[in-house]
Write a protein that holds these residues in place. Structure first.
Motif, mmCIF file in Angstrom:
data_model
loop_
_atom_site.group_PDB
_atom_site.id
_atom_site.type_symbol
_atom_site.label_atom_id
_atom_site.label_comp_id
_atom_site.label_asym_id
_atom_site.label_seq_id
_atom_site.Cartn_x
_atom_site.Cartn_y
_atom_site.Cartn_z
ATOM 1 N N SER A 27 49.416 27.622 20.446
ATOM 2 C CA SER A 27 48.833 26.723 21.435
ATOM 3 C C SER A 27 47.738 25.890 20.787
ATOM 4 O O SER A 27 47.277 26.175 19.680
ATOM 5 C CB SER A 27 48.279 27.504 22.635
ATOM 6 N N MET A 28 47.315 24.853 21.491
ATOM 7 C CA MET A 28 46.239 23.980 21.022
ATOM 8 C C MET A 28 45.212 23.846 22.131
ATOM 9 O O MET A 28 45.550 23.565 23.277
ATOM 10 C CB MET A 28 46.785 22.596 20.655
ATOM 11 N N LYS A 29 43.941 24.068 21.784
ATOM 12 C CA LYS A 29 42.859 23.874 22.737
ATOM 13 C C LYS A 29 42.236 22.507 22.522
ATOM 14 O O LYS A 29 41.966 22.094 21.398
ATOM 15 C CB LYS A 29 41.789 24.961 22.561
ATOM 16 N N LEU A 30 42.031 21.828 23.627
ATOM 17 C CA LEU A 30 41.362 20.539 23.613
ATOM 18 C C LEU A 30 40.295 20.600 24.700
ATOM 19 O O LEU A 30 40.598 20.492 25.882
ATOM 20 C CB LEU A 30 42.353 19.406 23.886
ATOM 21 N N GLY A 31 39.056 20.828 24.293
ATOM 22 C CA GLY A 31 38.016 21.068 25.282
ATOM 23 C C GLY A 31 38.287 22.385 25.991
ATOM 24 O O GLY A 31 38.485 23.421 25.358
ATOM 25 N N GLU A 32 38.341 22.344 27.309
ATOM 26 C CA GLU A 32 38.585 23.560 28.088
ATOM 27 C C GLU A 32 40.057 23.736 28.444
ATOM 28 O O GLU A 32 40.427 24.719 29.089
ATOM 29 C CB GLU A 32 37.744 23.530 29.365
ATOM 30 N N LYS A 33 40.907 22.811 28.011
ATOM 31 C CA LYS A 33 42.322 22.888 28.340
ATOM 32 C C LYS A 33 43.121 23.447 27.165
ATOM 33 O O LYS A 33 42.785 23.217 26.004
ATOM 34 C CB LYS A 33 42.861 21.500 28.721
ATOM 35 N N THR A 34 44.177 24.174 27.497
ATOM 36 C CA THR A 34 45.056 24.756 26.485
ATOM 37 C C THR A 34 46.469 24.217 26.670
ATOM 38 O O THR A 34 46.996 24.188 27.791
ATOM 39 C CB THR A 34 45.073 26.299 26.603
ATOM 40 N N GLN A 58 41.541 22.851 18.475
ATOM 41 C CA GLN A 58 41.547 24.223 17.985
ATOM 42 C C GLN A 58 42.960 24.767 18.129
ATOM 43 O O GLN A 58 43.507 24.805 19.226
ATOM 44 C CB GLN A 58 40.568 25.089 18.772
ATOM 45 N N ILE A 59 43.561 25.152 17.012
ATOM 46 C CA ILE A 59 44.896 25.731 17.021
ATOM 47 C C ILE A 59 44.775 27.246 17.182
ATOM 48 O O ILE A 59 43.955 27.892 16.521
ATOM 49 C CB ILE A 59 45.652 25.398 15.722
ATOM 50 N N CYS A 60 45.566 27.802 18.080
ATOM 51 C CA CYS A 60 45.552 29.246 18.323
ATOM 52 C C CYS A 60 46.916 29.831 17.956
ATOM 53 O O CYS A 60 47.941 29.390 18.483
ATOM 54 C CB CYS A 60 45.243 29.545 19.791
ATOM 55 N N VAL A 61 46.913 30.788 17.050
ATOM 56 C CA VAL A 61 48.130 31.496 16.645
ATOM 57 C C VAL A 61 48.062 32.899 17.208
ATOM 58 O O VAL A 61 47.140 33.672 16.883
ATOM 59 C CB VAL A 61 48.267 31.541 15.108
ATOM 60 N N ASP A 62 48.982 33.215 18.097
ATOM 61 C CA ASP A 62 49.012 34.523 18.771
ATOM 62 C C ASP A 62 47.666 34.844 19.411
ATOM 63 O O ASP A 62 47.143 35.964 19.309
ATOM 64 C CB ASP A 62 49.407 35.626 17.780
ATOM 65 N N GLY A 63 47.080 33.819 20.046
ATOM 66 C CA GLY A 63 45.826 33.997 20.780
ATOM 67 C C GLY A 63 44.573 33.941 19.937
ATOM 68 O O GLY A 63 43.460 34.008 20.480
ATOM 69 N N GLN A 64 44.718 33.801 18.628
ATOM 70 C CA GLN A 64 43.571 33.777 17.728
ATOM 71 C C GLN A 64 43.325 32.353 17.226
ATOM 72 O O GLN A 64 44.232 31.713 16.699
ATOM 73 C CB GLN A 64 43.824 34.703 16.524
ATOM 74 N N GLU A 65 42.076 31.865 17.417
ATOM 75 C CA GLU A 65 41.743 30.545 16.905
ATOM 76 C C GLU A 65 41.717 30.559 15.386
ATOM 77 O O GLU A 65 41.132 31.451 14.769
ATOM 78 C CB GLU A 65 40.374 30.088 17.430
#
Length: 336
Positions: A27-34, A58-65
């Protein structure tokens, strides 16, 4: 886990593709949105929810930034971030087969911050025997001295302008404006100390080491956001130092502390006498546009003239790059 990344366009939309074969979710976080990626074979694909030039993510791999080395890495919000860069449509930062300037990292112990400081110096590809003018260029809050190069691409902007003879070759100095004072367990940002830092340490260091004219006629200062406020404070407190001043998406009056001690009647009078060009630019959709308009009224009341430009965009690098592009063409001209 081998990873690679790619931004591509399809049907007028921008996509990010990552190869994370062993990841269970991405997933990718952009501000408060995922925003979740969709897996397509061994690849993960995401339609990008933005079209602006520079976007911190912020890129998240298996829930980890994670911080991916395959994506550009910049400094923002007081720490390292991946960012995704999209074409801004005006080719200001295009890398071309032309002579390029040099970037030098300088280090010294500062009496003001009581710490080792680093600043970056851009040297144009040609150095006239008579010397070079100097532009002191500041970043915004939460950033550092690397940002005008990594995200702003100022070296490519200047390379292109100088090659096209649209700008006078100049040294550009980028220092860290996040000046902290530590006392016990407290750490306080002293952004207004930039004024003394520039006058007492930065200018003497640069202009004693490099071949410069060493006078206000060949000296400029500009900055974006918080750096624009630091520029205003420095330029009004020490107007004898600069002939050209640039305020990008920012402020003449101090909106952070309401401390307007740099805007005394004496300082305003001196600024009117010394300043050749006061350039102010901002994006039409900028969140600080009302403060910009308040500064319009203040300057008109104070009888301080400025060149004012409104660009398409928000509080973003697309606007700041354009500000630098326009400002650089106006400074150090013999007809100014």
């Amino acid at each position: 886990m081998e990873q690679s990344s790619m931004v591509f366009q399809k049907d007028g939309k921008n996509y990010l593709q990552l190869d994370c074969e062993n990841a269970k979710e991405l997933s990718m976080k952009l501000g408060e949105k995922t925003y979740p990626f969709t897996k397509d074979g061994k690849k993960w694909i995401l339609e990008l929810p933005f079209s602006t030039a520079v976007n911190y993510v912020q890129i998240c791999v298996d829930g980890q930034e994670v911080l991916l080395p395959e994506l550009p890495i910049g400094h923002g919000y007081c720490h390292l971030y991946n960012y995704i860069e999209l074409p801004d449509g005006n080719e200001l930062t295009e890398i071309r087969d032309i002579p390029h300037g040099t970037l030098v990292h300088e280090f010294y112990m500062s009496d003001i911050s009581n710490n080792w400081e680093r600043f970056i110096v851009y040297l144009p590809p040609c150095v006239p025997s008579a010397g070079l003018p100097v532009l002191y260029l500041q970043h915004g809050h939460g950033e550092n001295e690397t940002c005008w190069v990594s995200q702003g691409k100022m070296n490519f902007i200047y390379d292109n302008l100088v090659h096209q003879r649209k700008a006078v070759p100049a040294i550009v100095v980028m220092a860290n404006g996040m000046i902290y004072k530590e006392s016990g367990d407290k750490r306080e940002l002293k952004y207004r100390d930039m004024s003394a830092f520039v006058k007492e340490e930065l200018i003497p260091y640069v202009e004693n080491k490099y071949r410069t004219y060493g006078d206000k006629e060949h000296r400029a200062m500009a900055g974006l956001s918080m750096g624009s406020l630091q520029t205003s404070i420095t330029a009004f407190e020490h107007s004898e130092l600069f002939s050209y001043v640039g305020v990008f998406s920012g402020f003449v009056q101090d909106i952070l502390t309401q401390n307007q001690s740099h805007l005394t009647e004496k300082n305003k009078e001196s600024f009117r006498e010394n300043n050749k060009l006061f350039f102010r630019g901002i994006g039409a959709e900028d969140r600080f546009i009302d403060f910009f308009k308040s500064d319009d009224e203040f300057l008109e009341k104070s009888k301080i003239k400025c060149e004012r430009k409104i660009y398409k965009g928000d509080h973003e690098w697309k606007v700041w790059r354009r500000c630098l592009y326009d400002f650089a063409q106006l400074i150090f001209r013999e007809d100014n």
